[in-house]
Design a protein around this motif. Sequence first.
Motif, PDB file in Angstrom:
ATOM      1  N   ALA A 463      -2.075  64.743   8.250  1.00  0.00           N
ATOM      2  CA  ALA A 463      -1.857  63.314   8.493  1.00  0.00           C
ATOM      3  C   ALA A 463      -3.173  62.546   8.466  1.00  0.00           C
ATOM      4  CB  ALA A 463      -1.164  63.106   9.832  1.00  0.00           C
ATOM      5  N   LYS A 464      -3.156  61.404   7.818  1.00  0.00           N
ATOM      6  CA  LYS A 464      -4.312  60.529   7.821  1.00  0.00           C
ATOM      7  C   LYS A 464      -4.234  59.541   8.980  1.00  0.00           C
ATOM      8  CE  LYS A 464      -6.934  57.385   4.821  1.00  0.00           C
ATOM      9  NZ  LYS A 464      -6.991  56.727   3.491  1.00  0.00           N
ATOM     10  N   ILE A 465      -3.009  59.226   9.386  1.00  0.00           N
ATOM     11  CA  ILE A 465      -2.789  58.270  10.471  1.00  0.00           C
ATOM     12  C   ILE A 465      -1.771  58.845  11.454  1.00  0.00           C
ATOM     13  CG2 ILE A 465      -1.879  55.987  11.088  1.00  0.00           C
ATOM     14  CD1 ILE A 465      -2.820  54.976   8.399  1.00  0.00           C
ATOM     15  N   VAL A 466      -2.053  58.707  12.734  1.00  0.00           N
ATOM     16  CA  VAL A 466      -1.101  59.057  13.791  1.00  0.00           C
ATOM     17  C   VAL A 466      -0.879  57.811  14.631  1.00  0.00           C
ATOM     18  CG1 VAL A 466      -0.734  60.369  15.916  1.00  0.00           C
ATOM     19  CG2 VAL A 466      -1.643  61.509  13.889  1.00  0.00           C
ATOM     20  N   VAL A 467       0.394  57.467  14.844  1.00  0.00           N
ATOM     21  CA  VAL A 467       0.754  56.306  15.651  1.00  0.00           C
ATOM     22  C   VAL A 467       1.549  56.783  16.858  1.00  0.00           C
ATOM     23  CG1 VAL A 467       1.941  54.091  15.708  1.00  0.00           C
ATOM     24  CG2 VAL A 467       0.850  54.854  13.588  1.00  0.00           C
ATOM     25  N   ALA A 468       1.026  56.533  18.048  1.00  0.00           N
ATOM     26  CA  ALA A 468       1.739  56.843  19.284  1.00  0.00           C
ATOM     27  C   ALA A 468       2.537  55.607  19.677  1.00  0.00           C
ATOM     28  CB  ALA A 468       0.763  57.237  20.390  1.00  0.00           C
ATOM     29  N   ALA A 469       3.865  55.643  19.450  1.00  0.00           N
ATOM     30  CA  ALA A 469       4.675  54.424  19.577  1.00  0.00           C
ATOM     31  C   ALA A 469       5.799  54.568  20.597  1.00  0.00           C
ATOM     32  CB  ALA A 469       5.268  54.061  18.223  1.00  0.00           C
ATOM     33  N   THR A 470       5.658  55.471  21.565  1.00  0.00           N
ATOM     34  CA  THR A 470       6.713  55.632  22.559  1.00  0.00           C
ATOM     35  C   THR A 470       6.649  54.499  23.588  1.00  0.00           C
ATOM     36  OG1 THR A 470       5.525  56.920  24.238  1.00  0.00           O
ATOM     37  CG2 THR A 470       6.355  58.116  22.310  1.00  0.00           C
ATOM     38  N   GLY A 471       7.649  54.453  24.445  1.00  0.00           N
ATOM     39  CA  GLY A 471       7.662  53.450  25.508  1.00  0.00           C
ATOM     40  C   GLY A 471       6.953  53.885  26.758  1.00  0.00           C
ATOM     41  N   ASP A 472       6.260  55.032  26.705  1.00  0.00           N
ATOM     42  CA  ASP A 472       5.555  55.594  27.863  1.00  0.00           C
ATOM     43  C   ASP A 472       4.065  55.653  27.550  1.00  0.00           C
ATOM     44  OD1 ASP A 472       4.401  57.299  29.806  1.00  0.00           O
ATOM     45  OD2 ASP A 472       6.292  58.354  30.108  1.00  0.00           O
ATOM     46  N   ASP A 473       3.259  54.890  28.267  1.00  0.00           N
ATOM     47  CA  ASP A 473       1.820  54.844  27.997  1.00  0.00           C
ATOM     48  C   ASP A 473       1.138  56.180  28.247  1.00  0.00           C
ATOM     49  OD1 ASP A 473       2.032  52.274  27.191  1.00  0.00           O
ATOM     50  OD2 ASP A 473       0.993  51.372  28.903  1.00  0.00           O
ATOM     51  N   ASP A 474       1.612  56.949  29.237  1.00  0.00           N
ATOM     52  CA  ASP A 474       1.014  58.253  29.507  1.00  0.00           C
ATOM     53  C   ASP A 474       1.190  59.179  28.307  1.00  0.00           C
ATOM     54  OD1 ASP A 474       0.181  57.512  32.037  1.00  0.00           O
ATOM     55  OD2 ASP A 474       2.007  58.245  33.027  1.00  0.00           O
ATOM     56  N   VAL A 475       2.386  59.143  27.728  1.00  0.00           N
ATOM     57  CA  VAL A 475       2.649  59.961  26.535  1.00  0.00           C
ATOM     58  C   VAL A 475       1.762  59.498  25.380  1.00  0.00           C
ATOM     59  CG1 VAL A 475       4.358  60.541  24.767  1.00  0.00           C
ATOM     60  CG2 VAL A 475       5.005  60.542  27.185  1.00  0.00           C
ATOM     61  N   ASN A 476       1.679  58.197  25.166  1.00  0.00           N
ATOM     62  CA  ASN A 476       0.872  57.667  24.067  1.00  0.00           C
ATOM     63  C   ASN A 476      -0.603  58.015  24.234  1.00  0.00           C
ATOM     64  OD1 ASN A 476       3.179  56.565  23.004  1.00  0.00           O
ATOM     65  ND2 ASN A 476       2.809  54.505  23.807  1.00  0.00           N
ATOM     66  N   LEU A 477      -1.087  57.991  25.466  1.00  0.00           N
ATOM     67  CA  LEU A 477      -2.481  58.329  25.732  1.00  0.00           C
ATOM     68  C   LEU A 477      -2.746  59.797  25.446  1.00  0.00           C
ATOM     69  CD1 LEU A 477      -5.214  57.290  26.729  1.00  0.00           C
ATOM     70  CD2 LEU A 477      -4.509  57.909  29.067  1.00  0.00           C
TER      71      LEU A 477
END
Length: 614
Positions: A463-477
Amino acid sequence: MSSPVIPTVAAIIAIGVAAQVLADRLQIPSVVFLLAAGVVLGPEGIGFVTSDSFGALSAIVGLSVAIIVFEGAFHLKISKLRESPGATIRLVTVGAVVALAGTATVVHFLLDVHWGVSFLVGSLLIATGPTVITPILEVVPVRDRVGAALETEGVVNDVTAAILAIVVFEVVVNPDQPAMTLVGNFASRLGIGIVVGMLVAAIVWYALRYVDLSPNNAPQHARLIVLAGALVAYGAADTLASEAGIAAVATAGMLLGNADLPYESEIESFKGDITLIVLSFVFIALAALLSFADLIRLGIPGLAIAAAVALVIRPIGVLASTHGERLLFNERLFMSFVGPRGIIPASVATLFAVQLQAIGREDAAGVLVGVVFLVIFLTVVVEGSLARPLADRLDIIPMRVLIIGGGTVGRALAERLEERGENVVIVEQDQEMLETTRDLGFTVHHGDGTDTEELRDAGIERAKIVVAATGDDDVNLLVSQLAEAKFDVETIIARANNPANVDAFEDLGVRTVSSAMATAWGIDNLIERPALANWMTELGRTGDVQEAELTDSSLVGKTIGELDDRLPGGVIIALVSRGDENKMPDSDFTLQRGDHLTFVGQRDAVKEAIESCH
């Protein structure tokens, strides 16, 4: 007492579906498993399926092939064909001639058979076909222009091979026919198929557009009308002239696929399911007729023919056909490797062999079936199995974007990226959300996006790009930390649901979008600059804004004015970024390697402009 055909057909379909599921799981084209299943079930295996199992094998195969070819043609959109029209036209003309002449030559000299039989083999092996190309492209998501060229070649060459083979077969059994008679037979069969296909397509289009199909069941009726139209086109044309049915369904499929039909998504979904079933049936049934004795009889010369077809003749045809096109050299190499033969050669060769045996030409029948099936078997197994590793090695798969979270935000982003031709994979753990996302047609990996192994299985290493787009900031972090520390992803973008968490993300060097701030900016844009805001919502659909790095050495040292002269209409260069400096360039601005150019304009024009920079 029930017919013995019923359990045979049921078993073949069940095994075929299992092969499709296994292939999807292992990311290997399904035709590999279908061929293997056919050999195991046939006389060379357990003997469950034999030529006596199907009293009407040719009719079943014919109707199945009609559905398969129609499905492939239906997906050939004019917009896709415009991606690389020159290469596509030459593949079905120059490439076909190279395949015909090259194959006939090696068969004639290596097996010492008559030129008529040699050209009969060569005419059948022109066909690559959607039945074998499509499964490969499902696991190797190449650029649109590469996929369009290969898919078009498969559909058109199926028609060419089927009709040309009929004409050459007439030469084999009646060698004294005048040349003009043969040309006339080819033209008449092709013409009959095209006319019948156009007529059926017009009737189906009129029925779907102007006839009340019952409001409660209109989508279902639309699906059935299209399926019936494909079968009627095949049957009517084939009744008028043998093998004209293939041209008819290909013509009808292409016309209807580009006719903006109502309920088109429902029709495509339905036809896709039907095609998977008949594809499984036909491949297994024909593979069950494979005789190892015919293959062994060919010996080393047979293997040499298969190798020449795949490793010499195919590359010559593809490289000659794609010379001077906007295809990358690595893409041309991949296309040279991907030329497996499929249903049309197998089914037509089987029918011809029966007729040759009936007139006492057993040797010719053995050569025909042996060479055709050997080439099919080796090209499908070898090329089908190695297509994905080769694509990875040649680095021809478009940029992979991994989106963690299949919610509303993740799906909306994936839709926009896929419309621009990116290779998007969504990672989602929730089963209900997973099913919803898959039902909408997205590629989804079921797993926990905070698990290293799950991310690896989803392809984060490519992957060249990863987007953390869940509704949980802890998961995205956590996803952002893993992408940065474990996999060194080039670009990481995170969604911050709580504006207070933005600093935590940015301390990691993660590009962050605050949901609250993005909403506020969107509302502000609607208030202060409504025209621009409305246009921005259509980005990726009608208009687009894209950034591209300048890597084409021929453009280095050119001015913006000189580059503008090479760009299509409907696009401008709005910004040039060099290092930390961003500038709105004038016409005298001189370009350097590594400059990032921002293009603004119509979607297709922006896409063409970006490709001109690489």
